[in-house]
Motif scaffolding. Structure first.
Motif, short mmCIF file in Angstrom:
data_model
loop_
_atom_site.label_atom_id
_atom_site.label_comp_id
_atom_site.label_asym_id
_atom_site.label_seq_id
_atom_site.Cartn_x
_atom_site.Cartn_y
_atom_site.Cartn_z
N ARG A 1 8.42 -25.78 67.37
CA ARG A 1 7.53 -25.13 68.24
C ARG A 1 7.94 -24.35 69.42
O ARG A 1 8.88 -24.59 69.78
CB ARG A 1 6.56 -26.06 68.83
CG ARG A 1 5.92 -27.15 68.28
CD ARG A 1 4.76 -26.73 67.27
NE ARG A 1 4.18 -28.02 66.53
CZ ARG A 1 3.24 -28.81 67.23
NH1 ARG A 1 2.54 -28.21 68.14
NH2 ARG A 1 2.65 -29.63 66.40
N ARG A 2 7.46 -22.84 69.27
CA ARG A 2 8.01 -22.01 70.37
C ARG A 2 7.43 -22.31 71.48
O ARG A 2 5.97 -22.69 71.66
CB ARG A 2 7.84 -20.77 69.74
CG ARG A 2 8.23 -20.28 68.54
CD ARG A 2 8.11 -18.65 68.08
NE ARG A 2 8.84 -17.77 69.35
CZ ARG A 2 8.99 -16.58 68.88
NH1 ARG A 2 8.56 -16.06 67.88
NH2 ARG A 2 9.45 -15.84 69.82
N THR A 3 8.16 -22.39 72.55
CA THR A 3 7.66 -22.48 73.95
C THR A 3 7.27 -21.61 74.88
O THR A 3 6.53 -21.44 75.63
CB THR A 3 8.75 -23.62 74.70
OG1 THR A 3 9.94 -22.94 74.93
CG2 THR A 3 8.66 -24.87 73.89
N GLY A 4 7.82 -20.17 74.56
CA GLY A 4 7.72 -19.24 75.58
C GLY A 4 8.58 -19.30 76.64
O GLY A 4 8.23 -18.48 77.51
N ASP A 5 9.40 -20.23 76.79
CA ASP A 5 10.16 -20.50 78.03
C ASP A 5 11.66 -20.06 77.70
O ASP A 5 12.10 -20.43 76.47
CB ASP A 5 10.33 -21.77 78.49
CG ASP A 5 9.05 -22.40 79.13
OD1 ASP A 5 8.47 -21.75 79.67
OD2 ASP A 5 8.70 -23.45 78.85
N ARG A 6 12.37 -19.51 78.64
CA ARG A 6 13.87 -19.11 78.58
C ARG A 6 14.55 -20.08 79.12
O ARG A 6 14.39 -20.45 80.36
CB ARG A 6 13.94 -17.62 79.08
CG ARG A 6 13.35 -16.63 78.12
CD ARG A 6 13.86 -15.11 78.88
NE ARG A 6 15.37 -14.81 78.61
CZ ARG A 6 16.41 -14.43 79.61
NH1 ARG A 6 15.97 -14.70 80.62
NH2 ARG A 6 17.59 -14.18 79.41
N VAL A 7 15.65 -20.52 78.57
CA VAL A 7 16.51 -21.85 79.09
C VAL A 7 17.81 -21.44 78.69
O VAL A 7 18.11 -20.61 77.82
CB VAL A 7 15.92 -23.13 78.67
CG1 VAL A 7 14.56 -23.32 78.68
CG2 VAL A 7 16.37 -23.30 77.13
N VAL A 8 18.49 -22.09 79.24
CA VAL A 8 20.08 -22.28 79.07
C VAL A 8 20.40 -23.90 78.98
O VAL A 8 20.18 -24.60 79.45
CB VAL A 8 21.04 -21.78 80.09
CG1 VAL A 8 22.27 -22.13 79.90
CG2 VAL A 8 20.77 -20.44 80.36
#
Length: 517
Positions: free
Chosen positions: A364-371
């Motif tokens: 699932r794509r979350t639309g959140d940018r993370v590291v």
């Protein structure tokens, strides 16, 4: 793995323990099972059938809890709607959900009628509204774990809200995952004042049922009354959102700060620099994590193992990866979009209303940018839609906000893009000044220049009395972007070029006019 199953199991295990307190109503686990069964009977007596959608426009009150559990027992689908919806937004939600019945407070019922709802309306306090104890108890419906128990609408901070199909098993897994992360036991008392029409507060009921804890549901969040409410609840665990933490820290210190029993709190998206001051002042250890209406607690920390500013590590039963724009994997330490997957059947939603059901176990794509850091800990960077693009660089609004908040005169801040003559973004921040302080925008710009790369230093600064928030405390950046630069906005470039007054100091006691709605 269903809500009725969870209610029955909790009643059998915990019986006479106190489960719930909402306002003046207190119920044991056994009484809660009876209330669910008789509420379901009352709904059935009024023509409700399994699969029917029953909407609610209710604040945090016992009627909403009764409706949620009664619908689950009957096999109907509860649709708790944001009580702040009006006009077009309410009409869109009602048109999407198409409920046969609506349970609402008087003002909200009028708004629903104006928005075009023509179904049956039950007004709170009415003589013929369904309520527990006035109809015969019925047996729980033979629902399956994958059957939709609730239709929850997302906050819609960047666009129109969408209805999410939440199956019964998803609530059960929320209960297991969060109670484990918070290390909850039957001795705990949970306090939430977040709205029950969103997944965070609604799932608090499942957290308590999983371990036999007590749950106290408060009214609307008030920073000035919060700790006295926590003390009155005798809470040992609290539920916060990142936006609420700076509001509480901005309050003057008082005797209520430590006059409570709470020692840990679930608080997603809390800026890292605020963790230490919050724990030192209030005695509460904050626990972060990643979860959403569409998913579950996929990534999380615990009160024993946490890192300020980090969401945590991937929890058992889930997978997570970070990808670029082509959905290809990126190296650890590189920002990208978070994709998540569940290995538990129906621990995630079954998709958006009107869309096909995702394949079991799909990413699932979350639309959140993370590291993702090399040791497996995840750090939130930004919403993909909130990334600011300037001079060929991607700027994290979250990082800009963290630096702006670290200025001693700033209580809250929101960074967002505004247009420029160069067909790229400029960085603007809306700032709430700390009570009793004064803010010099030039000093703030110098402060940012010491902590941020030159391309990320805000060009535009404007103070506002308060940030526009959703009912769940998320900043409505779409409102700020739409409002943009005004005649009252301080422009660093204009000051540098000598075309504007070089200095203007703003204070909290006399905020500049023109704050967003």
């Amino acid at each position: 793995m269903t809500v009725p199953g969870l209610v029955e199991s909790a009643a059998e295990r915990f019986g006479d323990r106190i489960f719930l307190r909402v306002g003046d109503v207190t119920r044991t686990y056994a009484e809660t099972r009876e209330a669910a069964a008789t509420m379901a009977g009352a709904l059935a007596a009024r023509g409700c059938r399994p699969g029917d959608r029953i909407a609610a426009l209710l604040s945090n009150r016992i009627e909403l809890v009764d409706l949620v559990l009664g619908c689950a027992w009957l096999g109907a689908v509860v649709v708790p709607l944001n009580t702040g919806l009006r006009g077009r937004s309410l009409r869109q939600a009602l048109d999407a959900a198409r409920p046969r019945f609506l349970y609402a407070e008087a003002e909200s019922a009028a708004h629903a009628a104006a928005a075009g709802h023509r179904g049956v309306v039950w007004p709170v306090g009415g003589e013929d509204v369904p309520r527990p104890g006035v109809a015969e108890a019925i047996a729980p419906a033979p629902v399956r774990p994958e059957d939709t128990a609730a239709l929850l609408f997302t906050s819609g901070t960047t666009g129109s809200s969408r209805g999410v199909r939440c199956p019964g098993a998803q609530f059960v897994w929320w209960g297991r995952n969060v109670s484990d992360a918070l290390r909850l036991t039957s001795d705990d008392v949970l306090f939430t004042c977040l709205p029950l029409f969103h997944t965070n507060a609604l799932n608090t009921l499942a957290h308590a049922m999983t371990v036999g804890a007590s749950c106290v549901v408060g009214g609307r969040f008030s920073a000035s009354r919060y700790w006295s409410q926590v003390a009155d609840a005798r809470a040992t665990a609290v539920y916060l959102l990142g936006a609420m933490v700076p509001m509480l820290l901005a309050r003057p210190p008082g005797p209520d700060d430590r006059a409570h029993r709470a020692w840990r709190g679930l608080s997603p998206a809390t800026p890292g620099p605020l963790w230490g001051p919050f724990r030192d002042r209030f005695g509460v250890t904050l626990v972060d994590g990643f979860g959403s209406t569409e998913t579950n607690l996929v990534i999380g920390a615990t009160p024993d193992e946490y890192r300020p500013g980090r969401m945590g590590t991937v929890r058992e039963g889930f997978s997570a990866r970070v990808v670029d724009e082509t959905l290809g994997p990126v190296a650890d330490g590189t920002p990208g979009e978070l994709l998540v997957r569940s290995h538990h059947p129906y621990a995630f939603s079954t998709g958006y209303l009107g869309d096909p059901e995702p394949s079991p176990g799909s990413w699932r794509r979350t639309g959140d940018r993370v590291v993702r850091e090399p040791d497996g800990w995840f750090r939130f960077v930004d919403r993909v839609k909130d990334v600011i693009r300037r001079r060929g660089e991607n700027i994290s609004s979250s990082e800009v906000e963290s630096v702006v908040r670290s200025h001693p005169a700033v209580a809250e801040a929101a960074a967002f893009p505004v247009g420029s003559d160069l067909a790229e973004d400029e960085v603007m921040v809306a700032v709430v000044v700390r009570p009793g302080s004064a803010l010099d925008p030039e000093d703030l710009a110098r402060h940012c220049a010491r902590e941020l790369p030159a391309f990320a230093v805000p060009r535009f600064v404007e103070t506002v009395p308060a940030l526009p928030l959703t009912e769940t405390g998320k900043v409505r950046k779409a409102v700020l972007r739409e409002r943009g630069v005004t005649s009252r906005t301080w422009d660093r470039a204009a000051v540098t070029s000598g075309t504007a007054s070089p200095r203007s100091t703003w204070t909290a006691s006399a905020p500049r006019p023109g704050s967003p709605p």
